[in-house]
Design a protein around this motif. Structure first.
Motif, PDB file in Angstrom:
ATOM      1  N   VAL A  93       0.660  -1.270  -0.174  1.00 48.05           N
ATOM      2  CA  VAL A  93       0.440   0.151   0.028  1.00 48.05           C
ATOM      3  C   VAL A  93       0.796   1.086   0.422  1.00 48.05           C
ATOM      4  N   PHE A  94       1.807   1.268   0.804  1.00 48.09           N
ATOM      5  CA  PHE A  94       2.125   2.311   1.182  1.00 48.09           C
ATOM      6  C   PHE A  94       3.199   2.810  -0.558  1.00 48.09           C
ATOM      7  N   VAL A  95       3.416   1.594  -1.675  1.00 47.01           N
ATOM      8  CA  VAL A  95       4.663   2.547  -2.898  1.00 47.01           C
ATOM      9  C   VAL A  95       2.705   2.563  -3.830  1.00 47.01           C
ATOM     10  N   LEU A  96       2.255   1.842  -3.558  1.00 48.24           N
ATOM     11  CA  LEU A  96       0.508   1.787  -4.393  1.00 48.24           C
ATOM     12  C   LEU A  96       0.764   3.095  -4.605  1.00 48.24           C
ATOM     13  N   LEU A  97       0.219   3.913  -3.012  1.00 49.53           N
ATOM     14  CA  LEU A  97      -0.460   5.354  -2.487  1.00 49.53           C
ATOM     15  C   LEU A  97       0.678   6.421  -3.745  1.00 49.53           C
ATOM     16  N   LEU A  98       1.722   5.748  -3.947  1.00 47.21           N
ATOM     17  CA  LEU A  98       1.989   6.541  -4.803  1.00 47.21           C
ATOM     18  C   LEU A  98       2.054   6.717  -6.187  1.00 47.21           C
ATOM     19  N   GLY A  99       1.608   6.129  -6.198  1.00 43.89           N
ATOM     20  CA  GLY A  99       1.530   5.170  -7.397  1.00 43.89           C
ATOM     21  C   GLY A  99       2.322   4.333  -8.524  1.00 43.89           C
ATOM     22  N   GLU A 100       3.449   4.244  -7.719  1.00 38.94           N
ATOM     23  CA  GLU A 100       4.253   3.120  -8.268  1.00 38.94           C
ATOM     24  C   GLU A 100       4.192   2.203  -7.521  1.00 38.94           C
ATOM     25  N   ILE A 101       4.859   0.406  -8.223  1.00 36.21           N
ATOM     26  CA  ILE A 101       4.522  -0.822  -8.137  1.00 36.21           C
ATOM     27  C   ILE A 101       5.867  -1.295  -7.290  1.00 36.21           C
ATOM     28  N   ASP A 102       5.771  -2.436  -6.306  1.00 35.33           N
ATOM     29  CA  ASP A 102       7.593  -3.107  -5.770  1.00 35.33           C
ATOM     30  C   ASP A 102       6.843  -4.588  -6.742  1.00 35.33           C
ATOM     31  N   LEU A 103       7.308  -5.222  -7.391  1.00 35.03           N
ATOM     32  CA  LEU A 103       7.598  -6.727  -7.949  1.00 35.03           C
ATOM     33  C   LEU A 103       8.315  -7.518  -7.460  1.00 35.03           C
ATOM     34  N   SER A 104       9.183  -6.506  -6.349  1.00 37.81           N
ATOM     35  CA  SER A 104      10.407  -7.643  -6.639  1.00 37.81           C
ATOM     36  C   SER A 104      10.012  -7.881  -4.373  1.00 37.81           C
ATOM     37  N   ALA A 105       9.070  -7.534  -3.831  1.00 43.43           N
ATOM     38  CA  ALA A 105       8.819  -8.348  -2.516  1.00 43.43           C
ATOM     39  C   ALA A 105       9.300  -9.265  -1.952  1.00 43.43           C
ATOM     40  N   GLY A 106       8.635  -9.563  -2.688  1.00 52.46           N
ATOM     41  CA  GLY A 106       8.208 -11.721  -2.233  1.00 52.46           C
ATOM     42  C   GLY A 106       9.482 -11.981  -2.391  1.00 52.46           C
ATOM     43  N   VAL A 107      10.360 -12.154  -2.893  1.00 51.58           N
ATOM     44  CA  VAL A 107      11.297 -12.346  -3.610  1.00 51.58           C
ATOM     45  C   VAL A 107      12.416 -11.707  -2.399  1.00 51.58           C
ATOM     46  N   THR A 108      12.233 -10.618  -2.200  1.00 48.38           N
ATOM     47  CA  THR A 108      12.872 -10.183  -1.051  1.00 48.38           C
ATOM     48  C   THR A 108      12.588 -10.603  -0.271  1.00 48.38           C
ATOM     49  N   PHE A 109      11.131 -10.930   0.662  1.00 45.11           N
ATOM     50  CA  PHE A 109      11.627 -11.042   1.480  1.00 45.11           C
ATOM     51  C   PHE A 109      11.890 -12.869   1.594  1.00 45.11           C
ATOM     52  N   GLY A 110      11.918 -12.954   0.433  1.00 47.88           N
ATOM     53  CA  GLY A 110      12.872 -14.937  -0.058  1.00 47.88           C
ATOM     54  C   GLY A 110      14.290 -14.830   1.097  1.00 47.88           C
ATOM     55  N   VAL A 111      14.747 -13.632  -0.061  1.00 55.09           N
ATOM     56  CA  VAL A 111      15.975 -13.746   0.242  1.00 55.09           C
ATOM     57  C   VAL A 111      16.041 -13.519   1.945  1.00 55.09           C
ATOM     58  N   ALA A 112      15.168 -12.652   1.964  1.00 54.06           N
ATOM     59  CA  ALA A 112      16.144 -12.530   4.071  1.00 54.06           C
ATOM     60  C   ALA A 112      15.589 -13.608   4.583  1.00 54.06           C
ATOM     61  N   MET A 113      14.792 -14.028   4.180  1.00 51.33           N
ATOM     62  CA  MET A 113      14.490 -15.640   5.084  1.00 51.33           C
ATOM     63  C   MET A 113      15.016 -16.780   5.321  1.00 51.33           C
ATOM     64  N   GLY A 114      15.935 -17.373   3.762  1.00 53.17           N
ATOM     65  CA  GLY A 114      16.992 -17.724   3.358  1.00 53.17           C
ATOM     66  C   GLY A 114      18.385 -17.701   4.611  1.00 53.17           C
ATOM     67  N   VAL A 115      18.633 -15.718   4.608  1.00 49.80           N
ATOM     68  CA  VAL A 115      19.464 -16.290   5.557  1.00 49.80           C
ATOM     69  C   VAL A 115      19.466 -16.247   6.573  1.00 49.80           C
ATOM     70  N   PHE A 116      18.093 -15.655   6.839  1.00 51.83           N
ATOM     71  CA  PHE A 116      17.898 -15.519   8.401  1.00 51.83           C
ATOM     72  C   PHE A 116      17.910 -16.912   9.076  1.00 51.83           C
ATOM     73  N   VAL A 117      17.400 -17.956   7.854  1.00 52.76           N
ATOM     74  CA  VAL A 117      16.884 -19.187   8.517  1.00 52.76           C
ATOM     75  C   VAL A 117      18.375 -20.375   8.897  1.00 52.76           C
ATOM     76  N   LYS A 118      19.492 -19.506   7.305  1.00 56.45           N
ATOM     77  CA  LYS A 118      20.993 -20.210   7.595  1.00 56.45           C
ATOM     78  C   LYS A 118      21.865 -19.590   8.556  1.00 56.45           C
ATOM     79  N   LEU A 119      21.756 -18.691   9.183  1.00 53.37           N
ATOM     80  CA  LEU A 119      21.990 -17.962  10.059  1.00 53.37           C
ATOM     81  C   LEU A 119      21.793 -18.589  11.115  1.00 53.37           C
ATOM     82  N   THR A 120      20.735 -19.099  11.591  1.00 57.84           N
ATOM     83  CA  THR A 120      20.030 -19.748  12.339  1.00 57.84           C
ATOM     84  C   THR A 120      20.445 -21.278  12.944  1.00 57.84           C
ATOM     85  N   GLN A 121      20.827 -21.787  11.747  1.00 58.21           N
ATOM     86  CA  GLN A 121      21.054 -23.505  11.800  1.00 58.21           C
ATOM     87  C   GLN A 121      22.175 -23.725  13.617  1.00 58.21           C
ATOM     88  N   PRO A 122      22.419 -24.763  13.797  1.00 57.04           N
ATOM     89  CA  PRO A 122      22.764 -25.490  14.373  1.00 57.04           C
ATOM     90  C   PRO A 122      24.768 -24.548  14.270  1.00 57.04           C
TER      91      PRO A 122
END
Length: 425
Positions: A93-122
């Motif tokens: 909503v924050f970018v759509l209200l500007l008349g913009e779009i972010d098509l990378s938001a999903g893979v952004t959280f995919g990369v962030a969670m990939g890093v998070f889960v890998k770093l928190t391994q035993p």
């Protein structure tokens, strides 16, 4: 509707359109408010009304078709399933209200969670530090998009599409093709898999109602002090009453035992108050801060906002950062639900996030919409997915129906803007 003052720059009146409800300096009643609302609807400003109507129809259809749909277990499951999509929809909503779009938001959280889960391994780092690094990835990606969009002038569609493709490659490097990391820290897993005690659910509802009531009173006092007209107090109490009744119904329903004979399971899922907190804080930012007013002003007319003294570059840059950080939060809810992170995480959900915002009434053309509209739209999509799953429809049928709903919502938005321009509303 945007206004302009000498010292503060452009503002957007987001307090229930009070001047149009009551007239200048007036004290109209409920009848005036209802007539004004109906006039806005006839003029094309329907807001989330079509989504709310569609949601009611869908619930009735699925409840009639399958008695399991309205069971305590399925309603709780619906809340946890919808949480990532609701959060991602609010982020966009924050970018759509500007008349913009972010098509990378999903893979952004995919990369962030990939890093998070890998770093928190035993043997890895502590999960709070890894979580901060994951959120930092959101800041970095949002800042990168904002730089090219706001400073260089590259269309957001092109920049975010490039990142959508590029970050998938980063995911393959981090996790590997077909790779999966599963050991999620227990506090993160608890977000989607544990529940509040029954008394905490009622406390949460009381706190939400108290905050909404306090904000409404402060807003009325601010308007009185500035000489602006207030909408009828009856409208405020009616809104609070509806929220109280719906909230009490949900809390009561979720506090029922939905477990098996061997294990009791009751209470509101922990993710629910977290999503509500994001909704309330985000709504406050958009409705009652200068940053939020500037977002609406830029979305309504970028050049007018720039000439009024708004730092358009900084506002756009900040909006993309907020969007990416909230997308990472949606990723946290996702890994908490599924218990793992893989190389395909986040590829599909971003389109559903855009659909959630648009279905709920957020305009693709910018300048119109609220966070709660994305919540409503995401709920519609989650109900479609959940209900069709219970009825054993294929994934293809689910996607076809969701796509049809999105096209219908976008058509309603376009027609509403055309009608609004024709009637001068």
């Amino acid at each position: 509707m945007s206004t302009e003052t000498e010292n503060e720059g452009p503002k957007v009146d987001v307090v229930d359109d009070a001047p149009s409800l009551l007239g200048k300096g007036g004290h109209g009643g409920v009848g005036d408010a209802v007539r004004s609302y109906l006039q806005r609807v006839r003029g094309g400003d329907m807001g989330p009304l079509p989504a709310v109507g569609g949601l009611v129809v869908l619930v009735v259809i699925f409840a009639a078709a399958n008695p399991l749909f309205l069971t305590e277990r399925n309603i709780a499951n619906l809340f946890t399933q919808a949480a990532p999509l609701v959060t991602l929809g609010m982020a966009l909503v924050f970018v759509l209200l500007l008349g913009e779009i972010d098509l990378s938001a999903g893979v952004t959280f995919g990369v962030a969670m990939g890093v998070f889960v890998k770093l928190t391994q035993p043997g890895g780092m502590s999960w709070p530090l890894a979580l901060l690094l994951a959120l930092g990835i959101g800041v970095a990606v949002g800042g990168f998009i904002g730089f090219f969009v706001a400073r260089i002038g590259v269309p957001s569609f092109v920049v975010s599409l490039g990142l959508f493709l590029g970050l998938q490659g980063v995911m393959l490097v981090i996790i590997g093709a077909g790779g999966t990391y599963r050991l999620i820290p227990s506090p993160i897993r608890a977000i989607q898999n544990q529940n509040l005690p029954p008394w905490a659910g009622w406390t949460m509802l009381a706190v939400v109602l108290g905050v909404l009531y306090a904000v409404a009173l402060l807003d009325r006092r601010r308007r009185e002090k500035s000489g602006a007209p207030n909408p009828p107090a009856t409208i405020m109490y009616a809104k609070l009453g509806v929220i109280a009744v719906l909230g009490a119904f949900v809390v009561f329903y979720l506090n029922q035992d939905r477990g098996t004979a061997a294990r009791s399971l009751e209470g509101v899922p922990i993710v629910v108050p977290l999503v509500l907190l994001i909704l309330m804080v985000g709504t406050y930012v958009l409705d009652r801060t200068r940053f939020g007013r500037y977002i609406y002003a830029i979305g309504g007319n970028t050049e007018a906002a720039r000439r009024a003294g708004v730092n358009v570059t900084l506002v756009k840059w900040s909006a993309f950062v907020v969007c990416s950080v909230l997308a990472v939060v949606a990723g946290i809810f996702t890994v908490s639900k599924v218990g793992s992170a893989d190389a395909a995480m986040g590829r599909e959900i971003v389109l559903s996030g855009v659909a959630a915002a648009v279905v709920g009434g957020v305009s693709l053309f910018g300048g119109r919409g609220r966070l709660v509209h994305a919540v409503i739209g995401a709920t519609v999509i989650a109900v479609i997915t959940n209900g069709m799953g219970l009825l054993k429809f294929s994934a293809g049928a689910n996607l076809a129906v969701t796509g049809g709903v999105l096209v219908l919502a976008a058509t309603v938005d376009a027609l509403a803007r055309k009608r609004s321009g024709a009637t001068g509303v």
